[in-house]
Write a protein that holds these residues in place. Structure first.
Motif, PDB file in Angstrom:
ATOM      1  N   VAL A  90       0.842  -1.198   0.000  1.00 31.67           N
ATOM      2  CA  VAL A  90       0.000   0.000   0.000  1.00 31.67           C
ATOM      3  C   VAL A  90       0.877   1.248   0.000  1.00 31.67           C
ATOM      4  CG1 VAL A  90      -1.875  -1.181   1.214  1.00 31.67           C
ATOM      5  CG2 VAL A  90      -0.143   0.055   2.536  1.00 31.67           C
ATOM      6  N   GLN A  91       0.274   2.348  -0.375  1.00 33.46           N
ATOM      7  CA  GLN A  91       0.929   3.653  -0.324  1.00 33.46           C
ATOM      8  C   GLN A  91      -0.019   4.658   0.324  1.00 33.46           C
ATOM      9  OE1 GLN A  91       2.295   4.674  -4.308  1.00 33.46           O
ATOM     10  NE2 GLN A  91       4.337   3.879  -3.818  1.00 33.46           N
ATOM     11  N   PHE A  92       0.555   5.595   1.046  1.00 33.74           N
ATOM     12  CA  PHE A  92      -0.242   6.639   1.683  1.00 33.74           C
ATOM     13  C   PHE A  92       0.661   7.838   1.931  1.00 33.74           C
ATOM     14  CE2 PHE A  92       1.230   3.469   4.692  1.00 33.74           C
ATOM     15  CZ  PHE A  92       1.937   4.223   5.617  1.00 33.74           C
ATOM     16  N   LYS A  93       0.059   8.946   2.274  1.00 34.40           N
ATOM     17  CA  LYS A  93       0.790  10.189   2.501  1.00 34.40           C
ATOM     18  C   LYS A  93       1.176  10.330   3.976  1.00 34.40           C
ATOM     19  CE  LYS A  93       0.693  12.727  -1.426  1.00 34.40           C
ATOM     20  NZ  LYS A  93       1.893  13.390  -2.019  1.00 34.40           N
ATOM     21  N   SER A  94       2.293  10.956   4.221  1.00 33.20           N
ATOM     22  CA  SER A  94       2.596  11.369   5.588  1.00 33.20           C
ATOM     23  C   SER A  94       1.568  12.412   5.999  1.00 33.20           C
ATOM     24  CB  SER A  94       4.012  11.946   5.664  1.00 33.20           C
ATOM     25  OG  SER A  94       4.173  13.036   4.763  1.00 33.20           O
ATOM     26  N   ALA A  95       1.362  12.568   7.294  1.00 37.47           N
ATOM     27  CA  ALA A  95       0.313  13.468   7.776  1.00 37.47           C
ATOM     28  C   ALA A  95       0.539  14.906   7.350  1.00 37.47           C
ATOM     29  CB  ALA A  95       0.200  13.384   9.297  1.00 37.47           C
ATOM     30  N   ASP A  96       1.795  15.290   7.148  1.00 35.79           N
ATOM     31  CA  ASP A  96       2.064  16.658   6.687  1.00 35.79           C
ATOM     32  C   ASP A  96       1.893  16.802   5.177  1.00 35.79           C
ATOM     33  OD1 ASP A  96       4.300  15.341   5.712  1.00 35.79           O
ATOM     34  OD2 ASP A  96       5.700  16.255   7.138  1.00 35.79           O
ATOM     35  N   GLY A  97       1.572  15.697   4.503  1.00 40.64           N
ATOM     36  CA  GLY A  97       1.301  15.722   3.072  1.00 40.64           C
ATOM     37  C   GLY A  97       2.511  15.863   2.185  1.00 40.64           C
ATOM     38  N   LYS A  98       3.705  15.767   2.746  1.00 39.97           N
ATOM     39  CA  LYS A  98       4.907  16.047   1.965  1.00 39.97           C
ATOM     40  C   LYS A  98       5.494  14.832   1.257  1.00 39.97           C
ATOM     41  CE  LYS A  98       6.327  19.979   4.818  1.00 39.97           C
ATOM     42  NZ  LYS A  98       7.392  20.545   5.697  1.00 39.97           N
ATOM     43  N   LEU A  99       5.221  13.631   1.779  1.00 36.00           N
ATOM     44  CA  LEU A  99       5.895  12.448   1.243  1.00 36.00           C
ATOM     45  C   LEU A  99       4.921  11.313   0.979  1.00 36.00           C
ATOM     46  CD1 LEU A  99       9.006  12.293   3.609  1.00 36.00           C
ATOM     47  CD2 LEU A  99       8.953  13.160   1.265  1.00 36.00           C
ATOM     48  N   ASN A 100       5.238  10.523  -0.046  1.00 35.50           N
ATOM     49  CA  ASN A 100       4.534   9.275  -0.302  1.00 35.50           C
ATOM     50  C   ASN A 100       5.278   8.155   0.426  1.00 35.50           C
ATOM     51  OD1 ASN A 100       2.486  10.236  -2.145  1.00 35.50           O
ATOM     52  ND2 ASN A 100       4.138  10.510  -3.634  1.00 35.50           N
ATOM     53  N   LEU A 101       4.538   7.388   1.214  1.00 36.21           N
ATOM     54  CA  LEU A 101       5.136   6.333   2.026  1.00 36.21           C
ATOM     55  C   LEU A 101       4.647   4.972   1.561  1.00 36.21           C
ATOM     56  CD1 LEU A 101       4.559   8.035   5.486  1.00 36.21           C
ATOM     57  CD2 LEU A 101       6.624   8.161   4.069  1.00 36.21           C
ATOM     58  N   CYS A 102       5.481   3.973   1.780  1.00 36.72           N
ATOM     59  CA  CYS A 102       5.154   2.609   1.377  1.00 36.72           C
ATOM     60  C   CYS A 102       4.944   1.750   2.613  1.00 36.72           C
ATOM     61  CB  CYS A 102       6.276   2.027   0.523  1.00 36.72           C
ATOM     62  SG  CYS A 102       5.993   0.315  -0.010  1.00 36.72           S
ATOM     63  N   GLY A 103       4.038   0.796   2.532  1.00 36.61           N
ATOM     64  CA  GLY A 103       3.814  -0.126   3.630  1.00 36.61           C
ATOM     65  C   GLY A 103       3.142  -1.392   3.134  1.00 36.61           C
ATOM     66  N   TYR A 104       2.795  -2.275   4.083  1.00 36.52           N
ATOM     67  CA  TYR A 104       2.132  -3.534   3.755  1.00 36.52           C
ATOM     68  C   TYR A 104       0.994  -3.764   4.743  1.00 36.52           C
ATOM     69  CZ  TYR A 104       5.896  -4.521   0.527  1.00 36.52           C
ATOM     70  OH  TYR A 104       6.762  -4.440  -0.530  1.00 36.52           O
ATOM     71  N   PHE A 105      -0.173  -4.105   4.201  1.00 35.04           N
ATOM     72  CA  PHE A 105      -1.363  -4.358   5.019  1.00 35.04           C
ATOM     73  C   PHE A 105      -1.626  -5.858   5.047  1.00 35.04           C
ATOM     74  CE2 PHE A 105      -6.009  -4.875   5.425  1.00 35.04           C
ATOM     75  CZ  PHE A 105      -6.183  -4.278   6.671  1.00 35.04           C
ATOM     76  N   TYR A 106      -1.716  -6.404   6.262  1.00 29.81           N
ATOM     77  CA  TYR A 106      -1.949  -7.836   6.477  1.00 29.81           C
ATOM     78  C   TYR A 106      -3.378  -8.002   6.996  1.00 29.81           C
ATOM     79  CZ  TYR A 106       3.208  -8.185   6.462  1.00 29.81           C
ATOM     80  OH  TYR A 106       4.547  -8.125   6.142  1.00 29.81           O
ATOM     81  N   PRO A 107      -4.319  -8.377   6.153  1.00 29.78           N
ATOM     82  CA  PRO A 107      -5.713  -8.461   6.596  1.00 29.78           C
ATOM     83  C   PRO A 107      -5.972  -9.691   7.454  1.00 29.78           C
ATOM     84  CG  PRO A 107      -5.514  -9.204   4.331  1.00 29.78           C
ATOM     85  CD  PRO A 107      -4.153  -8.714   4.729  1.00 29.78           C
ATOM     86  N   SER A 108      -6.930  -9.557   8.369  1.00 26.43           N
ATOM     87  CA  SER A 108      -7.366 -10.694   9.177  1.00 26.43           C
ATOM     88  C   SER A 108      -8.885 -10.706   9.225  1.00 26.43           C
ATOM     89  CB  SER A 108      -6.802 -10.592  10.597  1.00 26.43           C
ATOM     90  OG  SER A 108      -7.333 -11.629  11.405  1.00 26.43           O
ATOM     91  N   PRO A 109      -9.494 -11.819   8.866  1.00 27.35           N
ATOM     92  CA  PRO A 109     -10.963 -11.890   8.922  1.00 27.35           C
ATOM     93  C   PRO A 109     -11.484 -12.160  10.330  1.00 27.35           C
ATOM     94  CG  PRO A 109     -10.070 -13.958   8.107  1.00 27.35           C
ATOM     95  CD  PRO A 109      -8.896 -13.043   8.303  1.00 27.35           C
ATOM     96  N   GLN A 110     -10.591 -12.324  11.307  1.00 26.15           N
ATOM     97  CA  GLN A 110     -11.015 -12.741  12.640  1.00 26.15           C
ATOM     98  C   GLN A 110     -11.557 -11.609  13.499  1.00 26.15           C
ATOM     99  OE1 GLN A 110      -8.081 -15.300  14.612  1.00 26.15           O
ATOM    100  NE2 GLN A 110      -7.101 -15.630  12.641  1.00 26.15           N
ATOM    101  N   SER A 111     -11.149 -10.386  13.248  1.00 29.97           N
ATOM    102  CA  SER A 111     -11.664  -9.256  14.023  1.00 29.97           C
ATOM    103  C   SER A 111     -11.401  -7.968  13.262  1.00 29.97           C
ATOM    104  CB  SER A 111     -11.003  -9.188  15.404  1.00 29.97           C
ATOM    105  OG  SER A 111      -9.725  -8.571  15.317  1.00 29.97           O
ATOM    106  N   LYS A 112     -11.896  -6.858  13.799  1.00 31.81           N
ATOM    107  CA  LYS A 112     -11.670  -5.560  13.173  1.00 31.81           C
ATOM    108  C   LYS A 112     -10.636  -4.729  13.933  1.00 31.81           C
ATOM    109  CE  LYS A 112     -15.116  -3.410  11.152  1.00 31.81           C
ATOM    110  NZ  LYS A 112     -14.873  -3.722   9.736  1.00 31.81           N
TER     111      LYS A 112
END
Length: 338
Positions: A90-112
Motif C-alpha cells: 500500500v501507499q499513503f501520505k505522511s500526515a504533513d502531506g509532503k511524502l509518499n510512504l510505502c507499507g504492507y497491510f496484512y488483513p485478518s478476517p477474525q476481528s476488526k
C-alpha cells in the motif's frame, strides 16, 4: 591497505595534514573503503594535528552517513514467511502531506482490531514482517511501513523520530480508512526508534488505544549525551557536538527535540490514560535499560514493565518468540477485542 598506510601516502615530509588535505582524505577514503565506519576511522588517523577543519570534515561526513539509511526493501529479506492472507502493498501520505510512504497491510478476517508496527533506526517494513504475521494470525489487521528515507518510501534522511511522527500519523489515518478496521480499536507497536515514534504519535492521536514499545529511548538528546560513541563510532571529544550538529542540519531538526517522556507527561497532565507495555533488554548496550524505567515512571498507564535480563538490543523476540508474542497478545486482547 591500513589506515596508517593510507594517511602516510597522503602526507609529505612527515607534516600533519592541513584541513583541505583531510577533507580530501575523507573523500578518498569513502571511495576506497566499503562502509562509513571504516572511512571515519581512516579520517581519524589523519587527524594527527587535530585541526578544526579536520574535525569539521569528519563530523560532516559521519553526521551525513548517520542520517542516510541504507534502503532495505521488503522483497530483499532473507526469509519472507508465507502469510495467512497475502499482504497488500500500500501507499499513503505522511500526515504533513509532503511524502509518499510505502507499507504492507496484512488483513485478518477474525476481528476488526488493527495494529501498526514500527521499525527502528536504519530499518524498514521488512523488519516487522514476522511480528505482522503473528498479529495477523492472532486476529489483528496489521500495517507495516517504511519510515521516510527507508525502504521504498520517499525522503532522503531519517530524523531519528521527529519527522517520522508525521509518517506514523499518516499510517494511522490510512489504517482507520480501511473497511476491515474499526478506528476505535487501533494500537501501535514499535521497537527502538519506532517505539519512541509510537509514543509521540499516540500523544497526538487519541484514537490509539494502546502502545507496546521495545527498547524505546526516553529522550534522544539524553541518549546521545551518554551513548554518542555507540551511534557515531567516534569519540565524544572532539566530535559529539559537531557531528550531531551536522546530522541535524542534514535532516532539518535544528532546535527540535525527540522526547517521548515529555509526551507521556503531557498525556498525564491532560488526564489521558494510555495502556502501555514497556519491554527492554537487561543487556541492551544501545539504549540503556534505565530508559525503560524512566518511561514506566512517567507513563499515565495502565502500564506494565517487562525486563528481559539476558536480552541485548531488540533481541527479546528472538530469545523466546512464543513467550514474547504471547505477552503482547495477553496485553492487547482485552483492550482491542473485548
Amino acid at each position: 591497505m591500513s589506515s596508517e598506510a593510507f594517511i602516510r601516502g597522503k602526507q609529505s615530509g612527515g607534516a600533519s595534514l592541513t584541513g583541505p588535505q583531510i577533507v580530501g582524505a575523507v573523500a578518498q577514503a569513502r571511495k576506497d573503503w566499503d562502509g562509513w565506519v571504516k572511512a571515519s576511522v581512516i579520517a581519524l588517523s589523519a587527524l594527527s594535528g587535530a585541526s578544526a577543519a579536520g574535525v569539521t570534515a569528519v563530523s560532516a561526513f559521519v553526521g551525513y552517513k548517520v542520517v542516510r539509511p541504507a534502503r532495505r526493501k521488503h522483497g530483499e529479506a532473507e526469509e519472507i514467511l508465507p502469510a495467512q492472507l497475502p499482504p497488500e502493498k500500500v501507499q499513503f501520505k505522511s500526515a504533513d502531506g509532503k511524502l509518499n510512504l510505502c507499507g504492507y497491510f496484512y488483513p485478518s478476517p477474525q476481528s476488526k482490531a488493527g495494529i501498526i508496527l514500527c521499525h527502528g533506526f536504519h530499518g524498514g517494513a521488512v523488519d516487522t514482517h514476522k511480528p505482522a504475521l503473528f498479529a495477523q494470525a492472532h486476529g489483528y489487521n496489521a500495517l507495516t511501513l517504511d519510515f521516510r528515507g527507508c525502504g521504498e518510501s520517499e525522503g532522503g534522511t531519517t530524523s531519528v523520530g521527529f519527522w517520522e511522527v508525521e509518517d506514523l500519523l499518516g499510517a494511522i489515518d490510512y489504517l482507520k480508512s480501511r473497511p476491515e478496521v474499526d478506528p476505535e480499536r487501533m494500537a501501535l507497536y514499535g521497537y527502538s526508534m519506532g517505539g519512541a515514534v509510537a509514543i509521540l504519535a499516540a500523544e497526538r492521536n487519541p484514537l490509539i488505544k494502546a502502545v507496546v514499545t521495545d527498547a524505546a529511548f526516553a529522550s534522544l538528546d539524553s541518549l546521545l549525551l551518554v551513548n554518542f560513541r555507540y551511534f557515531y563510532r567516534l569519540p565524544a571529544f572532539p566530535f559529539r557536538h559537531t557531528a550531531v550538529w551536522w546530522s541535524r542540519r542534514f535532516n532539518n531538526t535544528m532546535g527540535k527535540r525527540v522526547d517521548p517522556v515529555e509526551a507521556l507527561k503531557k498525556m498525564r497532565a491532560e488526564g489521558r490514560r494510555l495502556p502501555h507495555l514497556i519491554i527492554h533488554g537487561g543487556k541492551d548496550l544501545s539504549i540503556p535499560v534505565s530508559d525503560a524505567h524512566v518511561l514506566y515512571e512517567h507513563s499515565p498507564g495502565p502500564k506494565h514493565l517487562w525486563i528481559l535480563p539476558q536480552a541485548a538490543h531488540v533481541v527479546g523476540s528472538y530469545l523466546d518468540p512464543q513467550e514474547y508474542m504471547n505477552r503482547i497478545s495477553v496485553f492487547l486482547d482485552p483492550l482491542l477485542k473485548s
